[in-house]
Design a protein around this motif. Structure first.
Motif, PDB file in Angstrom:
ATOM      1  N   THR A  50      -1.820   9.955   3.139  1.00  0.00           N
ATOM      2  CA  THR A  50      -2.455  10.311   1.879  1.00  0.00           C
ATOM      3  C   THR A  50      -3.629  11.236   2.138  1.00  0.00           C
ATOM      4  O   THR A  50      -4.263  11.171   3.187  1.00  0.00           O
ATOM      5  CB  THR A  50      -2.923   9.061   1.108  1.00  0.00           C
ATOM      6  OG1 THR A  50      -3.527   9.458  -0.123  1.00  0.00           O
ATOM      7  CG2 THR A  50      -3.910   8.232   1.902  1.00  0.00           C
ATOM      8  N   SER A  51      -3.913  12.084   1.172  1.00  0.00           N
ATOM      9  CA  SER A  51      -5.085  12.952   1.238  1.00  0.00           C
ATOM     10  C   SER A  51      -6.278  12.329   0.532  1.00  0.00           C
ATOM     11  O   SER A  51      -7.375  12.868   0.563  1.00  0.00           O
ATOM     12  CB  SER A  51      -4.762  14.308   0.593  1.00  0.00           C
ATOM     13  OG  SER A  51      -3.746  14.951   1.302  1.00  0.00           O
ATOM     14  N   ALA A  52      -6.047  11.195  -0.141  1.00  0.00           N
ATOM     15  CA  ALA A  52      -7.129  10.507  -0.839  1.00  0.00           C
ATOM     16  C   ALA A  52      -8.106   9.923   0.170  1.00  0.00           C
ATOM     17  O   ALA A  52      -7.708   9.310   1.156  1.00  0.00           O
ATOM     18  CB  ALA A  52      -6.559   9.401  -1.726  1.00  0.00           C
ATOM     19  N   LEU A  53      -9.368  10.126  -0.084  1.00  0.00           N
ATOM     20  CA  LEU A  53     -10.402   9.664   0.839  1.00  0.00           C
ATOM     21  C   LEU A  53     -10.830   8.224   0.549  1.00  0.00           C
ATOM     22  O   LEU A  53     -10.904   7.830  -0.624  1.00  0.00           O
ATOM     23  CB  LEU A  53     -11.628  10.579   0.746  1.00  0.00           C
ATOM     24  CG  LEU A  53     -11.404  12.025   1.175  1.00  0.00           C
ATOM     25  CD1 LEU A  53     -12.642  12.868   0.853  1.00  0.00           C
ATOM     26  CD2 LEU A  53     -11.080  12.099   2.658  1.00  0.00           C
ATOM     27  N   PRO A  54     -11.156   7.461   1.581  1.00  0.00           N
ATOM     28  CA  PRO A  54     -11.612   6.083   1.385  1.00  0.00           C
ATOM     29  C   PRO A  54     -12.878   5.971   0.532  1.00  0.00           C
ATOM     30  O   PRO A  54     -13.162   4.925  -0.035  1.00  0.00           O
ATOM     31  CB  PRO A  54     -11.876   5.575   2.801  1.00  0.00           C
ATOM     32  CG  PRO A  54     -11.081   6.453   3.686  1.00  0.00           C
ATOM     33  CD  PRO A  54     -11.016   7.791   2.992  1.00  0.00           C
ATOM     34  N   VAL A  55     -13.628   7.061   0.402  1.00  0.00           N
ATOM     35  CA  VAL A  55     -14.851   7.048  -0.407  1.00  0.00           C
ATOM     36  C   VAL A  55     -14.546   6.678  -1.868  1.00  0.00           C
ATOM     37  O   VAL A  55     -15.438   6.249  -2.595  1.00  0.00           O
ATOM     38  CB  VAL A  55     -15.594   8.405  -0.298  1.00  0.00           C
ATOM     39  CG1 VAL A  55     -14.844   9.505  -1.037  1.00  0.00           C
ATOM     40  CG2 VAL A  55     -17.013   8.285  -0.813  1.00  0.00           C
ATOM     41  N   ILE A  56     -13.302   6.799  -2.267  1.00  0.00           N
ATOM     42  CA  ILE A  56     -12.906   6.411  -3.622  1.00  0.00           C
ATOM     43  C   ILE A  56     -13.318   4.967  -3.890  1.00  0.00           C
ATOM     44  O   ILE A  56     -13.824   4.654  -4.970  1.00  0.00           O
ATOM     45  CB  ILE A  56     -11.392   6.608  -3.832  1.00  0.00           C
ATOM     46  CG1 ILE A  56     -11.065   8.102  -3.868  1.00  0.00           C
ATOM     47  CG2 ILE A  56     -10.908   5.910  -5.105  1.00  0.00           C
ATOM     48  CD1 ILE A  56      -9.582   8.426  -3.838  1.00  0.00           C
TER      49      ILE A  56
ATOM     50  N   PRO B 252       0.804  -1.231   0.000  1.00  0.00           N
ATOM     51  CA  PRO B 252       0.000   0.000   0.000  1.00  0.00           C
ATOM     52  C   PRO B 252       0.836   1.279   0.000  1.00  0.00           C
ATOM     53  O   PRO B 252       0.529   2.208  -0.735  1.00  0.00           O
ATOM     54  CB  PRO B 252      -0.837  -0.133   1.278  1.00  0.00           C
ATOM     55  CG  PRO B 252      -1.010  -1.608   1.433  1.00  0.00           C
ATOM     56  CD  PRO B 252       0.320  -2.190   1.000  1.00  0.00           C
ATOM     57  N   PHE B 253       1.904   1.340   0.804  1.00  0.00           N
ATOM     58  CA  PHE B 253       2.699   2.567   0.845  1.00  0.00           C
ATOM     59  C   PHE B 253       3.368   2.831  -0.502  1.00  0.00           C
ATOM     60  O   PHE B 253       3.581   3.982  -0.879  1.00  0.00           O
ATOM     61  CB  PHE B 253       3.722   2.546   1.993  1.00  0.00           C
ATOM     62  CG  PHE B 253       4.984   1.776   1.690  1.00  0.00           C
ATOM     63  CD1 PHE B 253       6.078   2.408   1.124  1.00  0.00           C
ATOM     64  CD2 PHE B 253       5.068   0.412   1.992  1.00  0.00           C
ATOM     65  CE1 PHE B 253       7.243   1.699   0.856  1.00  0.00           C
ATOM     66  CE2 PHE B 253       6.221  -0.296   1.721  1.00  0.00           C
ATOM     67  CZ  PHE B 253       7.317   0.341   1.150  1.00  0.00           C
ATOM     68  N   GLU B 254       3.705   1.785  -1.253  1.00  0.00           N
ATOM     69  CA  GLU B 254       4.308   1.974  -2.579  1.00  0.00           C
ATOM     70  C   GLU B 254       3.298   2.579  -3.550  1.00  0.00           C
ATOM     71  O   GLU B 254       3.643   3.461  -4.345  1.00  0.00           O
ATOM     72  CB  GLU B 254       4.820   0.642  -3.129  1.00  0.00           C
ATOM     73  CG  GLU B 254       6.001   0.097  -2.357  1.00  0.00           C
ATOM     74  CD  GLU B 254       6.377  -1.315  -2.771  1.00  0.00           C
ATOM     75  OE1 GLU B 254       7.586  -1.602  -2.750  1.00  0.00           O
ATOM     76  OE2 GLU B 254       5.477  -2.126  -3.099  1.00  0.00           O
ATOM     77  N   ALA B 255       2.061   2.122  -3.475  1.00  0.00           N
ATOM     78  CA  ALA B 255       1.014   2.675  -4.341  1.00  0.00           C
ATOM     79  C   ALA B 255       0.782   4.146  -4.012  1.00  0.00           C
ATOM     80  O   ALA B 255       0.639   4.983  -4.915  1.00  0.00           O
ATOM     81  CB  ALA B 255      -0.279   1.877  -4.193  1.00  0.00           C
ATOM     82  N   VAL B 256       0.773   4.477  -2.721  1.00  0.00           N
ATOM     83  CA  VAL B 256       0.584   5.867  -2.297  1.00  0.00           C
ATOM     84  C   VAL B 256       1.744   6.721  -2.788  1.00  0.00           C
ATOM     85  O   VAL B 256       1.545   7.807  -3.349  1.00  0.00           O
ATOM     86  CB  VAL B 256       0.424   5.966  -0.763  1.00  0.00           C
ATOM     87  CG1 VAL B 256       0.467   7.417  -0.300  1.00  0.00           C
ATOM     88  CG2 VAL B 256      -0.863   5.291  -0.317  1.00  0.00           C
ATOM     89  N   GLU B 257       2.977   6.254  -2.596  1.00  0.00           N
ATOM     90  CA  GLU B 257       4.144   7.020  -3.039  1.00  0.00           C
ATOM     91  C   GLU B 257       4.156   7.189  -4.560  1.00  0.00           C
ATOM     92  O   GLU B 257       4.538   8.234  -5.067  1.00  0.00           O
ATOM     93  CB  GLU B 257       5.437   6.361  -2.555  1.00  0.00           C
ATOM     94  CG  GLU B 257       5.642   6.484  -1.060  1.00  0.00           C
ATOM     95  CD  GLU B 257       5.634   7.920  -0.569  1.00  0.00           C
ATOM     96  OE1 GLU B 257       6.370   8.762  -1.124  1.00  0.00           O
ATOM     97  OE2 GLU B 257       4.875   8.207   0.373  1.00  0.00           O
ATOM     98  N   TYR B 258       3.751   6.172  -5.275  1.00  0.00           N
ATOM     99  CA  TYR B 258       3.679   6.239  -6.736  1.00  0.00           C
ATOM    100  C   TYR B 258       2.741   7.355  -7.171  1.00  0.00           C
ATOM    101  O   TYR B 258       3.118   8.241  -7.933  1.00  0.00           O
ATOM    102  CB  TYR B 258       3.200   4.885  -7.285  1.00  0.00           C
ATOM    103  CG  TYR B 258       2.851   4.909  -8.749  1.00  0.00           C
ATOM    104  CD1 TYR B 258       3.852   4.874  -9.716  1.00  0.00           C
ATOM    105  CD2 TYR B 258       1.533   4.964  -9.165  1.00  0.00           C
ATOM    106  CE1 TYR B 258       3.531   4.897 -11.067  1.00  0.00           C
ATOM    107  CE2 TYR B 258       1.205   4.990 -10.509  1.00  0.00           C
ATOM    108  CZ  TYR B 258       2.206   4.955 -11.457  1.00  0.00           C
ATOM    109  OH  TYR B 258       1.885   4.993 -12.784  1.00  0.00           O
ATOM    110  N   ARG B 259       1.516   7.345  -6.668  1.00  0.00           N
ATOM    111  CA  ARG B 259       0.559   8.361  -7.122  1.00  0.00           C
ATOM    112  C   ARG B 259       0.932   9.745  -6.614  1.00  0.00           C
ATOM    113  O   ARG B 259       0.748  10.739  -7.317  1.00  0.00           O
ATOM    114  CB  ARG B 259      -0.868   7.964  -6.765  1.00  0.00           C
ATOM    115  CG  ARG B 259      -1.188   7.912  -5.301  1.00  0.00           C
ATOM    116  CD  ARG B 259      -2.596   7.359  -5.064  1.00  0.00           C
ATOM    117  NE  ARG B 259      -3.011   7.542  -3.696  1.00  0.00           N
ATOM    118  CZ  ARG B 259      -3.494   6.584  -2.944  1.00  0.00           C
ATOM    119  NH1 ARG B 259      -3.654   5.363  -3.415  1.00  0.00           N
ATOM    120  NH2 ARG B 259      -3.864   6.839  -1.702  1.00  0.00           N
ATOM    121  N   LYS B 260       1.494   9.836  -5.394  1.00  0.00           N
ATOM    122  CA  LYS B 260       1.934  11.137  -4.888  1.00  0.00           C
ATOM    123  C   LYS B 260       3.027  11.725  -5.780  1.00  0.00           C
ATOM    124  O   LYS B 260       3.037  12.930  -6.056  1.00  0.00           O
ATOM    125  CB  LYS B 260       2.466  11.010  -3.456  1.00  0.00           C
ATOM    126  CG  LYS B 260       1.422  10.954  -2.399  1.00  0.00           C
ATOM    127  CD  LYS B 260       2.120  10.755  -1.050  1.00  0.00           C
ATOM    128  CE  LYS B 260       1.409  11.404   0.061  1.00  0.00           C
ATOM    129  NZ  LYS B 260       2.131  11.251   1.342  1.00  0.00           N
TER     130      LYS B 260
END
Length: 148
Positions: free
Chosen positions: A89-95, A26-34
């Motif tokens: 992350t600033s992305a909301l779980p509602v995604i 999960p942290f890799e996916a977050v870092e990728y999109r960030k």
């Protein structure tokens, strides 16, 4: 380390570390999109300064940045994976619950960014500004619904 190099290094490392989709943490996916969104901000901000008259309008640089923005607009979406909204992350779980709306918002951003790249190759400043504003609206709409 220069900011653009940091972003490039993050993107490369995320690509190397996450080449097998099943192995992505999960942290890799977050870092990728960030990393991608930092690059989007880098180019979109400079373009905004030109459009707003805060910086001299350089048609070649603007077109180059518009092309890069169009390419970047295709990239972050695979980094939005279940379980990647808990922290850092600033992305909301509602995604996850509104995935179709979220992907439609991403598609709109990509479409408007591509149209901006086309407009940037012309010399019609009114069309360039209009395409820039349309692209910015897609960012704002997504931020309002899916981001802290």
């Amino acid at each position: 380390m220069k900011p653009l190099f940091k972003v490039a290094a993050t993107l490369v490392l995320a690509g190397v570390a996450g080449h097998a989709a099943a192995d992505i943490k999960p942290f890799e996916a977050v870092e990728y999109r960030k990393g991608i969104f930092k690059a989007v901000k880098w180019h979109f901000g400079a373009m905004g300064d030109m459009v707003k008259g805060k910086a001299e309008f350089d048609s070649e640089d603007f077109a180059r940045r518009a092309d890069l923005l169009a390419a970047l607009s295709q990239m972050p979406w695979e980094g939005f994976r279940p379980g990647t909204y808990a922290s850092a992350t600033s992305a909301l779980p509602v995604i996850e619950d509104e995935w179709e709306d979220f992907t439609a918002a991403g598609d709109a951003f990509s479409e408007k960014a591509a149209a901006l790249a086309v407009a940037a190759k012309g010399d019609d400043m009114k069309a360039i500004k209009s395409a820039f504003v349309a692209t910015a609206r897609t960012c704002k709409g997504c931020h309002e619904q899916f981001r802290n």
